[in-house]
Design a protein around this motif. Structure first.
Motif, short mmCIF file in Angstrom:
data_model
loop_
_atom_site.label_atom_id
_atom_site.label_comp_id
_atom_site.label_asym_id
_atom_site.label_seq_id
_atom_site.Cartn_x
_atom_site.Cartn_y
_atom_site.Cartn_z
N LEU A 177 25.07 -129.15 70.79
CA LEU A 177 25.80 -129.01 72.05
C LEU A 177 26.31 -127.58 72.23
CD1 LEU A 177 26.95 -130.20 74.62
CD2 LEU A 177 28.94 -130.96 73.29
N ALA A 178 26.84 -126.98 71.18
CA ALA A 178 27.31 -125.59 71.27
C ALA A 178 26.16 -124.65 71.66
CB ALA A 178 27.94 -125.15 69.96
N ASP A 179 24.99 -124.87 71.07
CA ASP A 179 23.82 -124.06 71.41
C ASP A 179 23.39 -124.28 72.86
OD1 ASP A 179 23.81 -123.14 68.78
OD2 ASP A 179 22.12 -124.42 68.16
N ALA B 105 29.27 -145.95 64.14
CA ALA B 105 30.45 -146.64 63.63
C ALA B 105 30.06 -147.82 62.74
CB ALA B 105 31.33 -147.12 64.79
N ASP B 106 28.90 -148.41 63.01
CA ASP B 106 28.42 -149.54 62.23
C ASP B 106 27.31 -149.16 61.26
OD1 ASP B 106 30.11 -151.30 63.59
OD2 ASP B 106 28.65 -151.64 65.18
N ALA B 107 27.15 -147.88 61.00
CA ALA B 107 26.02 -147.40 60.19
C ALA B 107 26.52 -146.79 58.88
CB ALA B 107 25.22 -146.37 60.99
N ASP B 108 25.59 -146.15 58.17
CA ASP B 108 25.90 -145.50 56.90
C ASP B 108 26.43 -144.09 57.13
OD1 ASP B 108 25.03 -147.70 55.43
OD2 ASP B 108 22.94 -147.03 55.52
N GLU B 109 26.98 -143.51 56.04
CA GLU B 109 27.60 -142.19 56.13
C GLU B 109 26.62 -141.10 56.56
OE1 GLU B 109 27.69 -143.99 53.19
OE2 GLU B 109 29.67 -144.86 53.50
N HIS B 110 25.36 -141.19 56.15
CA HIS B 110 24.42 -140.13 56.51
C HIS B 110 24.19 -140.08 58.01
CE1 HIS B 110 21.47 -143.41 56.10
NE2 HIS B 110 20.73 -142.72 56.94
N GLU B 111 24.33 -141.21 58.70
CA GLU B 111 24.22 -141.18 60.15
C GLU B 111 25.43 -140.47 60.78
OE1 GLU B 111 23.36 -144.42 58.84
OE2 GLU B 111 21.28 -144.58 59.48
N LEU B 112 26.60 -140.59 60.15
CA LEU B 112 27.76 -139.84 60.61
C LEU B 112 27.48 -138.34 60.52
CD1 LEU B 112 30.65 -139.67 61.64
CD2 LEU B 112 31.43 -139.92 59.26
N HIS B 113 26.87 -137.93 59.42
CA HIS B 113 26.48 -136.53 59.25
C HIS B 113 25.53 -136.11 60.37
CE1 HIS B 113 24.04 -133.20 57.72
NE2 HIS B 113 25.15 -132.82 57.12
N ASP B 114 24.56 -136.94 60.67
CA ASP B 114 23.61 -136.63 61.73
C ASP B 114 24.30 -136.51 63.08
OD1 ASP B 114 21.60 -136.71 59.83
OD2 ASP B 114 20.91 -138.72 60.40
N LEU B 115 25.26 -137.39 63.35
CA LEU B 115 26.00 -137.33 64.60
C LEU B 115 26.81 -136.03 64.68
CD1 LEU B 115 26.78 -138.81 67.25
CD2 LEU B 115 28.67 -139.83 65.98
N LEU B 116 27.43 -135.65 63.57
CA LEU B 116 28.20 -134.41 63.55
C LEU B 116 27.33 -133.18 63.82
CD1 LEU B 116 30.59 -135.19 60.60
CD2 LEU B 116 31.26 -134.73 62.97
N GLU B 117 26.07 -133.23 63.42
CA GLU B 117 25.16 -132.12 63.69
C GLU B 117 24.96 -131.89 65.18
OE1 GLU B 117 21.61 -132.90 61.44
OE2 GLU B 117 22.41 -131.88 59.68
N ARG C 242 27.88 -141.25 73.63
CA ARG C 242 28.92 -142.25 73.36
C ARG C 242 28.32 -143.48 72.67
NH1 ARG C 242 31.28 -141.16 79.08
NH2 ARG C 242 32.86 -139.62 78.57
N ALA C 243 27.14 -143.89 73.13
CA ALA C 243 26.47 -145.04 72.50
C ALA C 243 26.09 -144.70 71.06
CB ALA C 243 25.23 -145.43 73.31
N ALA C 244 25.68 -143.47 70.82
CA ALA C 244 25.35 -143.06 69.45
C ALA C 244 26.58 -143.17 68.56
CB ALA C 244 24.81 -141.62 69.45
N GLY C 245 27.73 -142.79 69.07
CA GLY C 245 28.96 -142.91 68.29
C GLY C 245 29.26 -144.35 67.93
N ARG C 246 29.06 -145.26 68.89
CA ARG C 246 29.29 -146.68 68.60
C ARG C 246 28.30 -147.20 67.56
NH1 ARG C 246 30.13 -146.44 74.19
NH2 ARG C 246 28.05 -147.26 74.63
N ARG C 247 27.06 -146.75 67.64
CA ARG C 247 26.06 -147.17 66.65
C ARG C 247 26.40 -146.65 65.27
NH1 ARG C 247 20.58 -148.74 68.70
NH2 ARG C 247 20.02 -148.36 66.55
#
Length: 94
Positions: free
Chosen positions: A49-51, A32-44, A25-30
Protein backbone atom coordinates in the motif's frame (compact mmCIF):
# COMPACT_ATOMS: atom_id res chain seq x y z
CA UNK A 1 -9.67 15.16 -21.36
CA UNK A 2 -13.34 16.07 -21.34
CA UNK A 3 -15.23 16.76 -18.14
CA UNK A 4 -17.47 13.69 -18.62
CA UNK A 5 -14.46 11.42 -19.25
CA UNK A 6 -12.76 12.71 -16.07
CA UNK A 7 -15.97 12.14 -14.08
CA UNK A 8 -16.35 8.60 -15.46
CA UNK A 9 -12.70 7.78 -14.69
CA UNK A 10 -13.12 9.24 -11.20
CA UNK A 11 -16.21 7.13 -10.54
CA UNK A 12 -14.55 4.01 -11.89
CA UNK A 13 -11.47 4.66 -9.75
CA UNK A 14 -13.62 5.28 -6.66
CA UNK A 15 -15.48 2.03 -7.25
CA UNK A 16 -12.19 0.19 -7.77
CA UNK A 17 -10.76 1.57 -4.54
CA UNK A 18 -13.97 0.68 -2.71
CA UNK A 19 -13.61 -2.91 -3.89
CA UNK A 20 -9.97 -2.93 -2.76
CA UNK A 21 -11.03 -1.70 0.71
CA UNK A 22 -13.65 -4.44 0.98
CA UNK A 23 -11.16 -7.06 -0.16
CA UNK A 24 -8.56 -5.99 2.41
CA UNK A 25 -11.14 -5.95 5.21
CA UNK A 26 -12.28 -9.43 4.20
CA UNK A 27 -8.65 -10.57 4.19
CA UNK A 28 -8.33 -9.36 7.77
CA UNK A 29 -11.38 -11.37 8.81
CA UNK A 30 -9.98 -14.47 7.08
CA UNK A 31 -6.58 -14.04 8.72
CA UNK A 32 -8.27 -13.72 12.11
CA UNK A 33 -9.20 -17.40 11.72
CA UNK A 34 -5.92 -18.48 10.12
CA UNK A 35 -2.35 -19.31 11.09
CA UNK A 36 0.37 -16.84 12.11
CA UNK A 37 2.12 -16.92 8.73
CA UNK A 38 -1.01 -15.51 7.12
CA UNK A 39 -0.85 -12.61 9.59
CA UNK A 40 2.69 -12.00 8.35
CA UNK A 41 1.42 -12.02 4.76
CA UNK A 42 -1.33 -9.55 5.63
CA UNK A 43 1.20 -7.24 7.30
CA UNK A 44 3.26 -7.25 4.10
CA UNK A 45 0.34 -5.47 2.44
CA UNK A 46 1.32 -2.34 4.40
CA UNK A 47 4.43 -1.97 2.22
CA UNK A 48 2.46 -2.76 -0.92
CA UNK A 49 0.00 0.00 0.00
CA UNK A 50 2.83 2.44 0.83
CA UNK A 51 4.39 1.72 -2.58
CA UNK A 52 1.03 2.21 -4.31
CA UNK A 53 0.54 5.56 -2.55
CA UNK A 54 4.04 6.65 -3.60
CA UNK A 55 3.23 5.68 -7.20
CA UNK A 56 0.00 7.69 -7.01
CA UNK A 57 1.77 10.76 -5.61
CA UNK A 58 4.50 10.46 -8.24
CA UNK A 59 1.85 10.24 -10.95
CA UNK A 60 -0.07 13.23 -9.60
CA UNK A 61 3.13 15.28 -9.54
CA UNK A 62 4.01 14.16 -13.07
CA UNK A 63 0.57 15.36 -14.20
CA UNK A 64 1.34 18.81 -12.82
CA UNK A 65 -0.38 18.63 -9.45
CA UNK A 66 1.23 20.71 -6.72
CA UNK A 67 2.28 19.75 -3.22
CA UNK A 68 -0.68 21.83 -2.04
CA UNK A 69 -3.00 19.61 -4.13
CA UNK A 70 -1.38 16.48 -2.67
CA UNK A 71 -1.63 17.95 0.84
CA UNK A 72 -5.35 18.70 0.45
CA UNK A 73 -6.01 15.13 -0.71
CA UNK A 74 -4.02 13.59 2.15
CA UNK A 75 -5.03 15.87 5.00
CA UNK A 76 -1.45 17.07 5.50
CA UNK A 77 0.27 20.40 5.16
CA UNK A 78 2.18 20.91 1.90
CA UNK A 79 5.41 20.71 3.88
CA UNK A 80 4.42 17.42 5.56
CA UNK A 81 3.31 15.92 2.23
CA UNK A 82 6.57 16.95 0.62
CA UNK A 83 8.60 15.51 3.48
CA UNK A 84 6.69 12.21 3.32
CA UNK A 85 6.60 11.59 -0.44
CA UNK A 86 9.27 13.74 -2.10
CA UNK A 87 12.15 11.28 -2.16
CA UNK A 88 11.75 10.76 -5.91
CA UNK A 89 11.03 14.42 -6.57
CA UNK A 90 13.51 16.53 -4.57
CA UNK A 91 13.18 19.31 -7.15
CA UNK A 92 9.50 19.77 -6.25
CA UNK A 93 9.40 22.02 -3.23
CA UNK A 94 6.20 23.05 -1.46
Amino acid sequence: MSRSKRHRDSVETSEYLGAARRFIRAAGRRVADADEHELHDLLELQQVLADAIQDAVDGQLAMGKSWSDIARATGKTPQAAHKRWSHKHPENTP
